[in-house]
Motif scaffolding. Structure first.
Motif, PDB file in Angstrom:
ATOM      1  N   UNK A 354       0.802  -1.226   0.000  1.00  0.00           N
ATOM      2  CA  UNK A 354       0.000   0.000   0.000  1.00  0.00           C
ATOM      3  C   UNK A 354       0.836   1.277   0.000  1.00  0.00           C
ATOM      4  N   UNK A 355       2.145   1.176   0.020  1.00  0.00           N
ATOM      5  CA  UNK A 355       2.992   2.374  -0.047  1.00  0.00           C
ATOM      6  C   UNK A 355       2.768   3.112  -1.364  1.00  0.00           C
ATOM      7  N   UNK A 356       3.081   4.393  -1.385  1.00  0.00           N
ATOM      8  CA  UNK A 356       2.873   5.198  -2.593  1.00  0.00           C
ATOM      9  C   UNK A 356       3.879   4.807  -3.672  1.00  0.00           C
ATOM     10  N   UNK A 357       3.589   5.200  -4.890  1.00  0.00           N
ATOM     11  CA  UNK A 357       4.491   4.894  -5.999  1.00  0.00           C
ATOM     12  C   UNK A 357       5.830   5.607  -5.825  1.00  0.00           C
ATOM     13  N   UNK A 358       5.794   6.842  -5.318  1.00  0.00           N
ATOM     14  CA  UNK A 358       7.039   7.576  -5.083  1.00  0.00           C
ATOM     15  C   UNK A 358       7.896   6.853  -4.043  1.00  0.00           C
ATOM     16  N   UNK A 359       7.277   6.370  -2.969  1.00  0.00           N
ATOM     17  CA  UNK A 359       8.016   5.645  -1.936  1.00  0.00           C
ATOM     18  C   UNK A 359       8.614   4.358  -2.488  1.00  0.00           C
ATOM     19  N   UNK A 360       7.862   3.664  -3.338  1.00  0.00           N
ATOM     20  CA  UNK A 360       8.377   2.422  -3.936  1.00  0.00           C
ATOM     21  C   UNK A 360       9.546   2.705  -4.869  1.00  0.00           C
ATOM     22  N   UNK A 454      15.748  12.089  -6.548  1.00  0.00           N
ATOM     23  CA  UNK A 454      16.015  12.624  -5.205  1.00  0.00           C
ATOM     24  C   UNK A 454      14.715  12.755  -4.406  1.00  0.00           C
ATOM     25  N   UNK A 455      13.684  13.267  -5.047  1.00  0.00           N
ATOM     26  CA  UNK A 455      12.394  13.413  -4.365  1.00  0.00           C
ATOM     27  C   UNK A 455      11.845  12.058  -3.924  1.00  0.00           C
ATOM     28  N   UNK A 456      11.976  11.063  -4.786  1.00  0.00           N
ATOM     29  CA  UNK A 456      11.486   9.721  -4.451  1.00  0.00           C
ATOM     30  C   UNK A 456      12.273   9.119  -3.290  1.00  0.00           C
ATOM     31  N   UNK A 457      13.559   9.348  -3.282  1.00  0.00           N
ATOM     32  CA  UNK A 457      14.409   8.816  -2.198  1.00  0.00           C
ATOM     33  C   UNK A 457      14.028   9.448  -0.866  1.00  0.00           C
TER      34      UNK A 457
END
Length: 464
Positions: A354-360, A454-457
């Motif tokens: 269920x984590x967001x796509x950015x987090x994945x 960088x934002x995703x990390x």
């Protein structure tokens, strides 16, 4: 008469040389020494008056350094809070040298950055607010709370804490226990002190743990807070408690200088690390020479409280703890302090579906291109080792507000679980946000991450 401090001489040597110089006596430079003066040649009233007179200029100099290095404005991340509810500051705060970009900087070889003087000032070691003096220094919100609770004053007459409150951890921080996860925050929103520890924890801890906590909130004499004439508190002080720096078993980002480096200008500033999850760690102390939390607890009382000088410790009131009855009890309580809940992580420390796509995407980068997992391994995101980042490849040695910026040497891999609760970052607190931290490692590790990466990390780090 004021004397400029030589970058290679101790402040107490200068005091003696300066006093003789006023009398017109030629004085040879004192030889280097590892020790502080035991016998003070100045009255307390004179010391206090001199330091109070010098305080505004010292603090103005440090404030100017911080404003030059960072954007200190209030920019909380929308909808993101620490475990206790404090807003998390976001954005890259380190200021870039004029005429360059983060992408250009990350694409340069270390030698290019060094020769062109392009390494951001905010990536250099952060000096203590008064590096020549050093010593424990607490944020005002913590000073005020302790004063209200115990009528004990942690104010220094010579110096105030430097970083704005918005960049510091929750206060009072929640306390989570490995032994009672069902209770959530066992502090109930209170700062744990000698006055309320028993009421809060009786029936939750066993007798040994309760005794350990009692000792952790008991003040003992310390270098700046004691009864001698070379203290830095206006009145003789009962001292400092372990849970002053590690408030509620976490941290208030109180600062100090490491006790195991000489001379003074080479000593690292310390950003107090959290005690959460200390049970999964295996290296302790600023140079990680201590192998158990019991070793560290004993070392703090015997040496670190007194800048690593056993002679001064004897003068100011060393508290020698009994290893079997006291140190072990203190260690046993520290060992049950848990990380904050991380609802998006599974039992192996990886993201749930269920984590967001950015987090994945950030997780994939963490274990891939960004190279974070080379040191920070799940489930607690540490390898219990030390690594030398060799940041000195990027800049020429220089003295910054009394701190000689050169090689830092090996630094411990701190756990990243609950990292959003523990700003500022790196061992000396030089990085104010997780965005700053990602930019720092992108340059130092030369991973060449793109803006979206960088934002995703950062998104992944906030989920840990």
């Amino acid at each position: 008469m004021r004397h400029r401090q030589s970058p290679r001489r101790r402040p107490w040597a200068l005091l003696a040389a300066g006093a003789l110089g006023v009398c017109g006596i030629a004085v040879a430079a004192d030889p280097p020494t590892s020790y502080m003066p035991v016998v003070i040649k100045e009255t307390f009233a004179a010391i206090k008056a001199r330091m109070e007179r010098d305080k505004p200029a010292i603090e103005q100099r440090q404030r100017g350094l911080l404003e030059q290095r960072y954007d200190l404005s209030d920019q909380p991340v929308r909808g993101l809070k620490m475990s206790g509810g404090k807003p998390v500051q976001g954005g890259v705060r380190v200021r870039l040298p004029s005429g360059t970009s983060w992408e250009e900087l990350a694409a340069m070889a270390p030698e290019q950055v060094r020769e062109r003087g392009l390494f951001p000032a905010g990536f250099l070691p952060l000096p203590h607010p008064n590096h020549a003096e050093g010593g424990m220094l607490f944020p005002k919100f913590h000073i005020d709370a302790v004063k209200r609770a115990e009528q004990r004053d942690l104010t220094r007459f010579d110096l105030d804490f430097d970083l704005p409150d918005r960049f510091l951890p929750d206060f009072p921080a929640p306390i989570y226990l490995t032994t009672r996860p069902d209770l959530g925050d066992v502090s109930k929103g209170q700062l744990v002190t000698i006055n309320n520890y028993f009421e809060l924890f009786n029936g939750v801890l066993n007798p040994k743990q309760l005794e350990g906590l009692r000792l952790l909130v008991t003040p003992f004499a310390q270098q700046q807070f004691n009864q001698t004439e070379d203290r830095r508190s206006a009145l003789p002080s009962r001292g400092v408690a372990c849970l002053d720096c590690h408030s509620n078993g976490h941290t208030v980002a109180a600062t100090h200088l490491v006790g195991d480096i000489r001379p003074q200008e080479f000593r690292h500033r310390i950003d107090t690390p959290t005690l959460r999850g200390v049970n999964v760690q295996r290296l302790f102390g600023s140079q990680r020479a201590l192998k158990t939390v019991e070793d560290f607890t004993e070392f703090e009382q015997r040496a670190a409280y007194f800048d690593g000088d056993p002679v001064i410790a004897t003068k100011k009131g060393i508290n020698i703890l009994d290893r079997g009855h006291q140190v072990h009890a203190m260690g046993e309580f520290q060992a049950i302090l848990d990380f904050p809940p991380a609802p998006k992580l599974d039992l192996l420390g990886k993201l749930k579906p269920e984590a967001s796509e950015a987090e994945k995407r950030g997780q994939e980068l963490f274990f891939g291109k960004a190279q974070c997992s080379a040191c920070h391994q799940p489930p607690y995101y540490t390898d219990n080792s030390m690594h030398n980042l060799q940041v000195e490849r990027f800049f020429k040695p220089q003295t910054v507000n009394g701190r000689y910026a050169s090689a830092d040497g090996p630094i411990k891999t701190f756990p990243l679980r609950g990292i959003k609760d523990s700003p500022p970052y790196l061992h000396d607190g030089r990085l104010l946000t997780l965005e700053d931290t990602v930019e720092f490692f992108n340059v130092v590790l030369q991973t060449r991450l793109e803006k979206q990466e960088k934002d995703d990390l950062v998104a992944f780090l906030r989920a840990l």
